[in-house]
Design a protein around this motif. Structure first.
Motif, PDB file in Angstrom:
ATOM      1  N   GLN A 152      -8.144 -21.161  -2.232  1.00 12.10           N
ATOM      2  CA  GLN A 152      -9.179 -20.432  -2.462  1.00 12.10           C
ATOM      3  C   GLN A 152      -8.889 -19.128  -1.892  1.00 12.10           C
ATOM      4  O   GLN A 152      -8.263 -18.612  -2.084  1.00 12.10           O
ATOM      5  CB  GLN A 152     -10.519 -21.576  -1.075  1.00 12.10           C
ATOM      6  CG  GLN A 152     -10.630 -22.338  -0.977  1.00 12.10           C
ATOM      7  CD  GLN A 152     -11.451 -22.619   0.156  1.00 12.10           C
ATOM      8  OE1 GLN A 152     -12.689 -22.073   0.543  1.00 12.10           O
ATOM      9  NE2 GLN A 152     -11.901 -24.053   0.100  1.00 12.10           N
ATOM     10  N   SER A 158      -7.479 -18.819  -8.644  1.00 11.97           N
ATOM     11  CA  SER A 158      -8.033 -18.970  -7.355  1.00 11.97           C
ATOM     12  C   SER A 158      -9.724 -20.020  -7.905  1.00 11.97           C
ATOM     13  O   SER A 158     -10.515 -19.431  -8.913  1.00 11.97           O
ATOM     14  CB  SER A 158      -9.565 -17.970  -7.158  1.00 11.97           C
ATOM     15  OG  SER A 158     -10.082 -18.175  -5.331  1.00 11.97           O
ATOM     16  N   LEU A 208     -12.490 -21.608  -5.772  1.00 11.00           N
ATOM     17  CA  LEU A 208     -12.859 -21.657  -4.697  1.00 11.00           C
ATOM     18  C   LEU A 208     -12.896 -19.796  -4.705  1.00 11.00           C
ATOM     19  O   LEU A 208     -12.244 -19.825  -4.282  1.00 11.00           O
ATOM     20  CB  LEU A 208     -13.081 -22.785  -3.803  1.00 11.00           C
ATOM     21  CG  LEU A 208     -13.511 -23.944  -4.262  1.00 11.00           C
ATOM     22  CD1 LEU A 208     -13.192 -24.590  -2.891  1.00 11.00           C
ATOM     23  CD2 LEU A 208     -14.937 -24.252  -4.973  1.00 11.00           C
ATOM     24  N   THR A 210      -7.296 -28.152   1.501  1.00  9.64           N
ATOM     25  CA  THR A 210      -7.408 -26.409   1.488  1.00  9.64           C
ATOM     26  C   THR A 210      -6.970 -24.894   1.956  1.00  9.64           C
ATOM     27  O   THR A 210      -6.356 -25.815   2.958  1.00  9.64           O
ATOM     28  CB  THR A 210      -9.149 -26.086   0.491  1.00  9.64           C
ATOM     29  OG1 THR A 210      -9.959 -25.978   1.796  1.00  9.64           O
ATOM     30  CG2 THR A 210      -9.558 -27.128   0.343  1.00  9.64           C
ATOM     31  N   ARG A 237      -6.623 -20.834   1.919  1.00 11.41           N
ATOM     32  CA  ARG A 237      -6.382 -19.498   1.871  1.00 11.41           C
ATOM     33  C   ARG A 237      -5.757 -18.843   3.053  1.00 11.41           C
ATOM     34  O   ARG A 237      -4.897 -19.001   3.673  1.00 11.41           O
ATOM     35  CB  ARG A 237      -7.992 -19.103   2.092  1.00 11.41           C
ATOM     36  CG  ARG A 237      -8.031 -17.549   1.873  1.00 11.41           C
ATOM     37  CD  ARG A 237      -9.526 -16.807   2.242  1.00 11.41           C
ATOM     38  NE  ARG A 237      -9.247 -15.985   1.919  1.00 11.41           N
ATOM     39  CZ  ARG A 237      -9.424 -14.903   3.159  1.00 11.41           C
ATOM     40  NH1 ARG A 237     -10.434 -15.124   3.528  1.00 11.41           N
ATOM     41  NH2 ARG A 237      -9.712 -13.147   2.570  1.00 11.41           N
TER      42      ARG A 237
END
Length: 404
Positions: free
Chosen positions: A28, A53, A55, A259, A261
């Motif tokens: 993400q 990316s 999301l 997930t 980031r």
């Protein structure tokens, strides 16, 4: 302490992206544009998606931002960019989702921070309102706790309980428990309000490496929801990259996280897409996913007084990333390819033989020739002033021949 019977992690669908269970870990990112600036936001989302990316989160903090969401989506779709959009809500999300139904319908996921969804008597009804919209529009949510905006009521309650305990814990332990409890209690409340468990993702972000590891280890043992990993406010440059990698690598190695980031502070005028590249590199280095061919190159030493191999390694890496958008559809499996660019005879031939295709450049005082190895066998020896161009051409031919 809330305890949850451990069950398999459910699959949460965000747009076309599947998160949890046995699905690949999802990368993400988040824009830093003013969402109300439609064209600027569209361009940055497009660039982040192009970089890989899967999301992209956008800030929805004003009426102008909420009103812009459907136009942003339409423009991205017209560019054949269908990356799911996540709305990042703080303080006034319940009002924006109600006043702008197109925004509520368009977003693929809502991010809710229980620490600032409302204070005192307003907290529960405003949180409930956002859950009602998630149910109405069939949207998943991420309950994202951040220790910089922790719900003060939860922290105060746990501190009071701790002060009355016969064996009180230190303040850091209470902070960790407050972050986790905020996430778990909010998830339980969402389910109680009618939101399905396969619509919930949790995160408990900290800015300290050891804090993040401890919190997620505990959180993962106490719930079955998919977890979003990220070291919040990681910092700038090498500090942010190293800190994020140190924390996430340990958790990912333990099977924690669905997930991720990388929350890097961009250099002034820097490329926002760096956070995507770093996230991909972490997953690829740990052999959890492959995104682009790997370049193996040596650090250089006294045997490599020329910087030629360094420039070639840089050129090859840039070339591979540039080609991947077309290669990933035309040449499936190419992301697993390994390319070696070595600077002298010591380790050069060996590393080149172990790669799919590799070149061993001459070190200081060595013969000015560069053998190329393909799948472990010596293929050709390159000479002249255009060795880089020749090698790139060989890489292209290898891809076309091998990945069909």
């Amino acid at each position: 302490m809330i305890k949850t019977t451990l069950r398999p992690t459910p699959t949460v669908k965000v747009g076309s992206v599947l998160i949890g269970h046995q699905h690949p870990i999802v990368v993400q990112s988040m824009t830093n544009t003013d969402t109300a600036n439609i064209d600027e936001t569209v361009q940055q989302v497009y660039q982040l998606a192009k970089a890989g990316s899967e999301l992209v989160r956008i800030t929805v903090n004003t009426e102008e931002a909420a009103a812009a969401v459907s136009s942003i989506r339409a423009k991205l779709d017209a560019m054949n960019c269908f990356v799911p959009l996540v709305g990042d809500f703080h303080f006034n999300g319940h009002k924006l989702l109600e006043k702008y139904p197109d925004c509520a319908k368009t977003l693929d996921k809502y991010r809710i921070n229980p620490g600032n969804v409302g204070r005192g008597s307003k907290r529960d009804p405003q949180f409930a309102k956002m859950i009602e919209f998630a149910i109405q529009y069939n949207k998943p949510i991420r309950i994202g706790v951040n220790w910089g905006s922790l719900d003060p009521a939860v922290l105060a309650r746990l501190m009071d309980e701790n002060s009355q305990s016969s064996s009180p814990k230190d303040s850091i332990a209470i902070m960790h428990e407050a972050v986790i409890s905020s996430a778990l209690e909010s998830a339980a409340k969402a389910v109680e309000l009618g939101l399905a468990e396969d619509k919930i993702i949790l995160s408990c972000k900290m800015s300290g490496v050891q804090d993040l590891i401890a919190v997620y280890q505990d959180l993962s043992a106490r719930c079955h929801y998919p977890l979003h990993l990220g070291l919040t406010e990681a910092g700038m440059g090498s500090k942010g990259i190293v800190s994020s990698t140190a924390a996430l690598a340990i958790l990912l190695h333990q099977g924690i996280g669905q997930t991720i980031r990388i929350s890097l502070t961009p250099e002034p005028g820097g490329d926002r897409c760096q956070e995507v590249v770093v996230a991909q590199e972490i997953l690829q280095s740990m052999e959890l996913r492959s995104f682009t061919p790997s370049v193996i190159s040596c650090p250089g030493c006294g045997r490599t007084s020329s910087d030629y191999f360094q420039r070639l390694a840089q050129d090859i890496q840039s070339y591979l990333r540039h080609k991947m958008p077309s290669w990933k559809t035309q040449h499936p499996g190419v992301e697993d390819m390994k390319v070696a660019v070595m600077g002298c005879v010591v380790n050069g031939p060996g590393e080149s033989k172990n790669a799919n295709i590799g070149i061993s450049l001459p070190g200081t005082g060595e013969r000015p020739v560069a053998p190329v190895y393909v799948d472990g066998q010596k293929d050709v020896t390159l000479k002249g002033d255009d060795i880089a161009e020749q090698f790139i051409e060989l890489v292209q031919r290898y891809v076309e021949k091998t990945y069909q």
